[in-house]
Write a protein that holds these residues in place. Structure first.
Motif, PDB file in Angstrom:
ATOM      1  N   ILE A  26     114.729  55.741  68.736  1.00 41.48           N
ATOM      2  CA  ILE A  26     113.278  56.103  68.331  1.00 41.48           C
ATOM      3  C   ILE A  26     113.149  57.638  68.503  1.00 41.48           C
ATOM      4  O   ILE A  26     113.520  58.367  69.415  1.00 41.48           O
ATOM      5  CB  ILE A  26     112.447  55.414  69.534  1.00 41.48           C
ATOM      6  N   ALA A  27     112.328  58.261  67.201  1.00 42.79           N
ATOM      7  CA  ALA A  27     112.097  59.759  67.428  1.00 42.79           C
ATOM      8  C   ALA A  27     110.681  59.582  68.043  1.00 42.79           C
ATOM      9  O   ALA A  27     109.692  59.137  67.397  1.00 42.79           O
ATOM     10  CB  ALA A  27     112.393  60.462  66.123  1.00 42.79           C
ATOM     11  N   VAL A  28     110.442  60.598  68.573  1.00 41.38           N
ATOM     12  CA  VAL A  28     108.840  60.880  69.133  1.00 41.38           C
ATOM     13  C   VAL A  28     108.188  62.197  68.346  1.00 41.38           C
ATOM     14  O   VAL A  28     108.896  63.383  68.547  1.00 41.38           O
ATOM     15  CB  VAL A  28     108.746  61.112  70.614  1.00 41.38           C
ATOM     16  N   GLY A  29     107.361  62.056  67.508  1.00 42.00           N
ATOM     17  CA  GLY A  29     106.794  63.314  67.100  1.00 42.00           C
ATOM     18  C   GLY A  29     105.914  64.262  68.163  1.00 42.00           C
ATOM     19  O   GLY A  29     105.058  63.667  68.638  1.00 42.00           O
ATOM     20  N   VAL A  30     106.532  64.999  68.368  1.00 41.31           N
ATOM     21  CA  VAL A  30     105.967  66.014  69.436  1.00 41.31           C
ATOM     22  C   VAL A  30     105.441  67.418  68.934  1.00 41.31           C
ATOM     23  O   VAL A  30     106.130  68.219  68.352  1.00 41.31           O
ATOM     24  CB  VAL A  30     106.950  66.419  70.705  1.00 41.31           C
ATOM     25  N   SER A  31     104.151  67.502  68.845  1.00 36.60           N
ATOM     26  CA  SER A  31     103.590  68.722  68.488  1.00 36.60           C
ATOM     27  C   SER A  31     103.237  69.715  69.495  1.00 36.60           C
ATOM     28  O   SER A  31     103.166  71.013  69.190  1.00 36.60           O
ATOM     29  CB  SER A  31     101.944  68.239  68.099  1.00 36.60           C
ATOM     30  N   GLY A  32     103.160  69.287  70.816  1.00 41.53           N
ATOM     31  CA  GLY A  32     103.125  70.378  71.864  1.00 41.53           C
ATOM     32  C   GLY A  32     101.713  69.986  72.417  1.00 41.53           C
ATOM     33  O   GLY A  32     101.191  70.524  73.448  1.00 41.53           O
ATOM     34  N   GLY A  33     100.838  68.832  71.830  1.00 38.32           N
ATOM     35  CA  GLY A  33      99.638  68.640  72.527  1.00 38.32           C
ATOM     36  C   GLY A  33      99.695  67.789  73.720  1.00 38.32           C
ATOM     37  O   GLY A  33     100.771  67.133  73.814  1.00 38.32           O
ATOM     38  N   LYS A  34      98.706  67.306  74.357  1.00 36.35           N
ATOM     39  CA  LYS A  34      98.607  66.465  75.158  1.00 36.35           C
ATOM     40  C   LYS A  34      99.233  65.040  75.080  1.00 36.35           C
ATOM     41  O   LYS A  34      99.701  64.633  75.880  1.00 36.35           O
ATOM     42  CB  LYS A  34      97.157  66.615  75.956  1.00 36.35           C
ATOM     43  N   PHE A 182      96.544  62.321  82.948  1.00 39.86           N
ATOM     44  CA  PHE A 182      98.073  62.643  82.843  1.00 39.86           C
ATOM     45  C   PHE A 182      98.480  64.034  82.871  1.00 39.86           C
ATOM     46  O   PHE A 182      99.326  64.349  83.653  1.00 39.86           O
ATOM     47  CB  PHE A 182      98.589  61.598  82.183  1.00 39.86           C
ATOM     48  N   LYS A 183      97.916  64.532  81.705  1.00 39.30           N
ATOM     49  CA  LYS A 183      98.291  65.875  81.686  1.00 39.30           C
ATOM     50  C   LYS A 183      97.952  66.930  82.738  1.00 39.30           C
ATOM     51  O   LYS A 183      98.541  67.669  83.244  1.00 39.30           O
ATOM     52  CB  LYS A 183      97.550  66.377  80.139  1.00 39.30           C
ATOM     53  N   ARG A 185      97.352  65.646  85.976  1.00 41.03           N
ATOM     54  CA  ARG A 185      98.087  65.450  87.139  1.00 41.03           C
ATOM     55  C   ARG A 185      99.649  65.816  87.229  1.00 41.03           C
ATOM     56  O   ARG A 185     100.108  66.298  88.439  1.00 41.03           O
ATOM     57  CB  ARG A 185      98.196  63.780  87.302  1.00 41.03           C
ATOM     58  N   TYR A 186     100.079  65.973  85.795  1.00 47.11           N
ATOM     59  CA  TYR A 186     101.593  66.330  85.894  1.00 47.11           C
ATOM     60  C   TYR A 186     101.704  67.735  85.583  1.00 47.11           C
ATOM     61  O   TYR A 186     102.829  68.186  85.130  1.00 47.11           O
ATOM     62  CB  TYR A 186     102.578  65.259  85.210  1.00 47.11           C
ATOM     63  N   GLU A 187     100.668  68.510  85.163  1.00 49.13           N
ATOM     64  CA  GLU A 187     100.555  69.569  84.615  1.00 49.13           C
ATOM     65  C   GLU A 187     101.700  69.891  83.563  1.00 49.13           C
ATOM     66  O   GLU A 187     102.431  70.833  83.358  1.00 49.13           O
ATOM     67  CB  GLU A 187     101.045  70.798  85.680  1.00 49.13           C
ATOM     68  N   LEU A 188     101.352  69.322  82.432  1.00 49.72           N
ATOM     69  CA  LEU A 188     101.998  69.317  80.999  1.00 49.72           C
ATOM     70  C   LEU A 188     101.764  70.637  80.430  1.00 49.72           C
ATOM     71  O   LEU A 188     100.750  71.038  80.372  1.00 49.72           O
ATOM     72  CB  LEU A 188     101.706  68.171  80.233  1.00 49.72           C
TER      73      LEU A 188
END
Length: 244
Positions: A26-34, A182-183, A185-188
Motif C-alpha cells: 500500500i502506498a500512501v499519497g502524502v502531500s505534506g498536509g494534515k 491529532f495534528k 497533539r502530535y505536532e505534525l
C-alpha cells in the motif's frame, strides 16, 4: 485526538469495507498536509497489529512549485521506517503558465492523481491510500447535489481496472476536527500549500456552507454522513459491520 482513537476509526473503515488483504503493498499519497500525514501515522500504527500483514510506503507528487519542500516529510518517514518517494512533475507550470487555467483545481487533481497512481504501480504497489476524511465525503456529496443534480460520493474502495490498482480511503470515519486535534497533539510538521488557488475553490464553498448549516441546526453533518452510508450509492462495496 489520541493515536488509539485514530487507529480504532481507521480499523473500523478497513474492516467494514474490506480495504486490506494479506500481502498488500500500500502506498500512501502524502502531500505534506494534515490529512495525508495523519493517514500515514494511522496506517503505520495499524500495520503493527493488524491480522493481515501488509507493506507500506509513502509517495509525494511534486507539482513543481518553487516553494515546495519535502524535507520534513522525509524525516517523518525515516522516523516511522516507511520508504519514501518523491515524484517530480511540471504540473504547476502546465496549469498556471502554459494553459493559464482560470479554474485549475479539477485538471490539477486529475493530473496529480494520474502521476501518483502511475508512480505507485511502478513501485510495485497494488493499492494506494487517499487521505479523504468524513467531512470530505459529506462535502463531495453536497457538491454533487448542487452541481450535478445527483446523490453521489466517492467510494471507500475503488478498483481502477485500467491500472489494476485499488484506491482505499481508510480515514472515512475520522472527522476533520479529529484530524486537526491529532495534528496539534502530535505536532505534525505540516507543509503550507503553495498553490495560488488554495482556499478559493468550490470545495471551500461547500465546507463553509456545511459549517453554516451545522451551526444553525447542529447534527446536520452527522445526519448527512449517515445518509451517505445508508444511501446505496452506486459503486460502493458492501458494508460488513464489525462484531463487538
Amino acid at each position: 485526538m489520541k493515536l488509539q482513537q485514530l487507529l480504532s476509526l481507521t480499523r473500523k473503515a478497513v474492516d467494514e469495507y474490506q480495504m486490506i488483504e494479506e500481502g498488500d503493498q500500500i502506498a500512501v499519497g502524502v502531500s505534506g498536509g494534515k490529512d495525508s500525514l495523519t493517514l500515514l501515522y494511522a496506517l503505520h500504527g495499524l500495520k503493527r497489529f493488524y491480522p493481515k500483514s501488509f507493506l507500506l510506503r509513502a509517495v509525494t507528487v511534486d507539482l513543481g512549485f518553487q516553494e515546495s519542500d519535502f524535507e520534513e516529510i522525509a524525516k517523518v518517514c525515516d522516523t516511522l521506517g516507511v520508504p519514501y518517494t518523491v515524484v517530480r512533475t511540471e504540473i504547476a507550470r502546465i496549469i498556471f503558465q502554459e494553459r493559464k487555467e482560470e479554474n485549475p483545481c479539477s485538471l490539477c487533481a486529475k493530473m496529480r492523481k494520474g502521476a501518483l497512481n502511475q508512480a505507485v504501480k511502478e513501485l510495485g504497489c497494488n493499492k494506494v491510500a487517499y487521505a479523504h476524511h468524513r467531512d470530505d465525503l459529506v462535502e463531495t456529496m453536497l457538491l454533487s447535489l448542487i452541481y450535478e443534480g445527483r446523490f453521489h460520493c466517492f467510494s471507500p474502495r475503488t478498483y481502477l481496472d485500467r491500472m489494476d490498482l485499488t484506491v482505499i480511503r481508510p480515514m472515512m470515519f475520522v472527522s476533520e476536527a479529529d484530524v486537526i486535534g491529532f495534528k496539534n497533539r502530535y505536532e505534525l510538521p505540516i507543509q503550507k500549500n503553495p498553490c495560488p488557488a488554495d482556499g478559493y475553490t468550490k470545495r471551500q464553498y461547500a465546507k463553509e456552507l456545511l459549517a453554516s448549516l451545522n451551526q444553525r441546526d447542529p447534527g446536520v453533518k452527522d445526519r448527512m454522513f449517515s445518509a451517505i452510508l445508508n444511501g446505496n450509492i452506486s459503486g460502493w462495496p458492501e458494508r460488513v459491520p464489525r462484531r463487538r
